[in-house]
Write an enzyme that holds these catalytic residues in place. Sequence first.
Site, PDB file in Angstrom:
ATOM      1  N   LYS A  84      -3.190 -15.661 -19.651  1.00 31.86           N
ATOM      2  CA  LYS A  84      -4.499 -15.241 -18.560  1.00 31.86           C
ATOM      3  C   LYS A  84      -5.563 -15.939 -18.550  1.00 31.86           C
ATOM      4  O   LYS A  84      -6.172 -16.459 -17.445  1.00 31.86           O
ATOM      5  CB  LYS A  84      -4.669 -13.816 -18.738  1.00 31.86           C
ATOM      6  CG  LYS A  84      -4.951 -13.032 -17.498  1.00 31.86           C
ATOM      7  CD  LYS A  84      -5.016 -11.618 -17.842  1.00 31.86           C
ATOM      8  CE  LYS A  84      -3.854 -10.819 -17.838  1.00 31.86           C
ATOM      9  NZ  LYS A  84      -4.340  -9.272 -18.234  1.00 31.86           N
ATOM     10  N   ASN A 104     -11.379   9.904  -7.571  1.00 34.39           N
ATOM     11  CA  ASN A 104     -10.059   9.523  -7.227  1.00 34.39           C
ATOM     12  C   ASN A 104      -9.252  11.076  -6.875  1.00 34.39           C
ATOM     13  O   ASN A 104      -8.320  10.874  -6.214  1.00 34.39           O
ATOM     14  CB  ASN A 104      -9.273   9.062  -8.511  1.00 34.39           C
ATOM     15  CG  ASN A 104      -9.750   7.163  -8.415  1.00 34.39           C
ATOM     16  OD1 ASN A 104     -10.263   6.894  -7.302  1.00 34.39           O
ATOM     17  ND2 ASN A 104      -9.323   6.604  -9.246  1.00 34.39           N
ATOM     18  N   CYS A 109      -4.092   3.495  -9.735  1.00 32.98           N
ATOM     19  CA  CYS A 109      -5.167   4.059 -10.251  1.00 32.98           C
ATOM     20  C   CYS A 109      -4.884   5.608  -9.572  1.00 32.98           C
ATOM     21  O   CYS A 109      -4.665   6.554 -10.761  1.00 32.98           O
ATOM     22  CB  CYS A 109      -6.402   3.817  -9.406  1.00 32.98           C
ATOM     23  SG  CYS A 109      -6.823   2.143 -10.026  1.00 32.98           S
ATOM     24  N   ARG A 141       2.344  -1.786  -8.290  1.00 30.05           N
ATOM     25  CA  ARG A 141       2.347  -0.489  -9.409  1.00 30.05           C
ATOM     26  C   ARG A 141       2.607   0.711  -8.699  1.00 30.05           C
ATOM     27  O   ARG A 141       1.899   1.023  -7.578  1.00 30.05           O
ATOM     28  CB  ARG A 141       1.134  -0.440 -10.241  1.00 30.05           C
ATOM     29  CG  ARG A 141       1.114  -1.600 -11.205  1.00 30.05           C
ATOM     30  CD  ARG A 141       0.074  -1.481 -11.982  1.00 30.05           C
ATOM     31  NE  ARG A 141      -1.233  -2.098 -11.287  1.00 30.05           N
ATOM     32  CZ  ARG A 141      -2.491  -1.878 -11.553  1.00 30.05           C
ATOM     33  NH1 ARG A 141      -2.819  -1.397 -12.760  1.00 30.05           N
ATOM     34  NH2 ARG A 141      -3.437  -2.304 -10.905  1.00 30.05           N
TER      35      ARG A 141
HETATM   36  C1  UDX Z   1      -8.408   3.724  -5.626  1.00 26.48           C
HETATM   37  C2  UDX Z   1      -9.924   4.174  -4.953  1.00 26.48           C
HETATM   38  O1  UDX Z   1     -10.016   4.161  -3.604  1.00 26.48           O
HETATM   39  C3  UDX Z   1     -10.959   3.478  -5.686  1.00 26.48           C
HETATM   40  O2  UDX Z   1     -12.166   3.833  -5.421  1.00 26.48           O
HETATM   41  C4  UDX Z   1     -10.654   3.499  -7.256  1.00 26.48           C
HETATM   42  O3  UDX Z   1     -11.740   2.513  -7.988  1.00 26.48           O
HETATM   43  C5  UDX Z   1      -9.189   3.008  -7.455  1.00 26.48           C
HETATM   44  O4  UDX Z   1      -8.249   3.643  -6.927  1.00 26.48           O
HETATM   45  P1  UDX Z   1      -6.896   1.725  -4.697  1.00 26.48           P
HETATM   46  O5  UDX Z   1      -6.008   1.932  -5.745  1.00 26.48           O
HETATM   47  O6  UDX Z   1      -7.114   0.123  -4.570  1.00 26.48           O
HETATM   48  O7  UDX Z   1      -8.143   2.141  -5.064  1.00 26.48           O
HETATM   49  O8  UDX Z   1      -6.357   2.020  -3.409  1.00 26.48           O
HETATM   50  P2  UDX Z   1      -6.781   2.841  -2.062  1.00 26.48           P
HETATM   51  O9  UDX Z   1      -7.031   1.914  -1.039  1.00 26.48           O
HETATM   52  O10 UDX Z   1      -7.583   3.896  -2.598  1.00 26.48           O
HETATM   53  O11 UDX Z   1      -5.466   3.254  -1.623  1.00 26.48           O
HETATM   54  C6  UDX Z   1      -4.493   4.114  -2.560  1.00 26.48           C
HETATM   55  C7  UDX Z   1      -3.377   4.526  -2.061  1.00 26.48           C
HETATM   56  O12 UDX Z   1      -3.379   5.638  -1.151  1.00 26.48           O
HETATM   57  C8  UDX Z   1      -2.588   3.442  -1.100  1.00 26.48           C
HETATM   58  O13 UDX Z   1      -1.192   3.458  -1.484  1.00 26.48           O
HETATM   59  C9  UDX Z   1      -2.866   3.626   0.130  1.00 26.48           C
HETATM   60  O14 UDX Z   1      -1.633   3.152   0.964  1.00 26.48           O
HETATM   61  C10 UDX Z   1      -2.708   5.013   0.128  1.00 26.48           C
HETATM   62  N1  UDX Z   1      -3.536   5.778   1.405  1.00 26.48           N
HETATM   63  C11 UDX Z   1      -4.879   5.455   1.512  1.00 26.48           C
HETATM   64  C12 UDX Z   1      -2.714   6.610   2.366  1.00 26.48           C
HETATM   65  O15 UDX Z   1      -1.820   6.915   2.139  1.00 26.48           O
HETATM   66  N2  UDX Z   1      -3.469   7.267   3.163  1.00 26.48           N
HETATM   67  C13 UDX Z   1      -4.717   7.127   3.552  1.00 26.48           C
HETATM   68  O16 UDX Z   1      -5.337   7.522   4.583  1.00 26.48           O
HETATM   69  C14 UDX Z   1      -5.419   6.054   2.601  1.00 26.48           C
END
Ligand code: UDX
Length: 475
Positions: free
Chosen positions: A60, A243, A295, A372
């Site tokens: 990495k 979260n 996350c 993931r």
């Molecule tokens: C998330 C948090 O948003 C971020 O602040 C934290 O630091 C890490 O976790 P991330 O994992 O990048 O970020 O994804 P995010 O954009 O939050 O989406 C998470 C999941 O929710 C995705 O699978 C997305 O498709 C889903 N989602 C999101 C929905 O199903 N509906 C929505 O309205 C929004």
Amino acid sequence: MTIPYPSSQPMSAITPVVPPSGASRPRLTFLGTGYLGATYAICFAELGYEVIGFDVDAEKIAKLAGGEVPFHEPGLDELLRRNLAAGRLRFSTDIAETAHFGDVHFICVGTPQRADGMSADLSYVEASVTGLAQNLDRRALIVGKSTVPVGTAEWIEQLVDKHADSQLGVEVAYSPEFLQEGFAVEDVLRPNRIVVGVKSEWANSMLYSAHKGVFDLAATEDREVPLVVTDFATAELVKVAANAFLATKISFINAMAEVCEASGGDVTQLARAIGYDPRIGNRFLQAGVGFGGGCLPKDIRAFQARAQELGAGEALRFLHEVDLINLRRRNRVLQLAAELLDRRYGPAGPDLSGTRIAVLGATFKPNSDDVRDAPSLAVAAQLAKAGADVRVYDPQGMENARRAQPDLTYSPDMIEAVRDADLVCVLTEWSDFRNADPEALARVVAGRRVVDGRNCLDSTLWVQAGWEYRGMGRP
Ligand code: UDX
């Protein structure tokens, strides 16, 4: 009476301190160059700091040092190459060099879900803090950044007490990150807040200097970045609470989708209508196959496990329901597939043998190569298990998907994936899929049936092109 530190002091009250290295700005290190650490290391070099990214994974580190970001994140490659060239950014597998270089060391290693339960695995945190503490040769601040169970920063302090020379005066702090994949560069350079958990004025001051680049950038753009200075426990809880709230919001609208399905309502219109209320807001209100990623799913589980340990398990019992609603949405796609393909849905799910299904999307969300806990890939595997001949295509996630689900069949592009399919399932809302021409796809499929697992297609256009359309939570 002495007011316990931190008090709610204004930013202007923070007295600048000279970093222990003697440099004008603190030198920063980021331990763990996964998604979080690499993004932070690169962006903080971009803000003008001298930075080392450290990892035990030599492969990495070699990639990063060679100017290649090992994952997909818009805009990051260019920043990496620019800052390597400027000499502000280095990558290393040498912990002694890293310890000697830094004034502020950010712990960015993974905290995955433990294999034997819901709680977080802290072994990488332990290994990195121990290695660092043993190699420090002057005063420094160690800052936890990975998402951790509340109480971890106190435990890091104990590790530091045990492994660092007590004469050095090494201190600990915790500062959560909130970066969203696909927007990570913006989230680091222009965060909507900075939260720090500190125990001393020195730690607060060092962390302020370590973020001054962020505040300065904001000032030049006539913005302000709010700073919340608090205690360890609150800072740790801020991250998991945020979260948990986001996951709950998504599961709330997905629960409404279930009720819409039972009653003939349309959850997309419902979401729009309630979202106009500014107290509710329309973001994170998209019903579909639910949340995934590295996350939200693991964080709500670890949060419940930690609350249980603390005797506050009841307070977070609703998160169990949030998780169940989320997982139920994946089965809904199987139900819709069975319905459209005229197969019976028995107690063990549907028998889909003899059918061909195209799954469009393998990543947990668009503009990412991360698979993931991706609902799309989980559904693809369930469809294959039900006997369907599944063809998966994703614009960025193919390599990771192949590694995670090697038994699935992958197609080189969208047209090949849908060719001769009896059913098309759109499970990640990539723009390639949202903007696909339903007329063109209709010409290559065996049957015009589509499940819109993200409610991201224009149903009118698809129906006009002769498709039998099913969305999530829609009539
Ligand atoms: C998330 C948090 O948003 C971020 O602040 C934290 O630091 C890490 O976790 P991330 O994992 O990048 O970020 O994804 P995010 O954009 O939050 O989406 C998470 C999941 O929710 C995705 O699978 C997305 O498709 C889903 N989602 C999101 C929905 O199903 N509906 C929505 O309205 C929004």
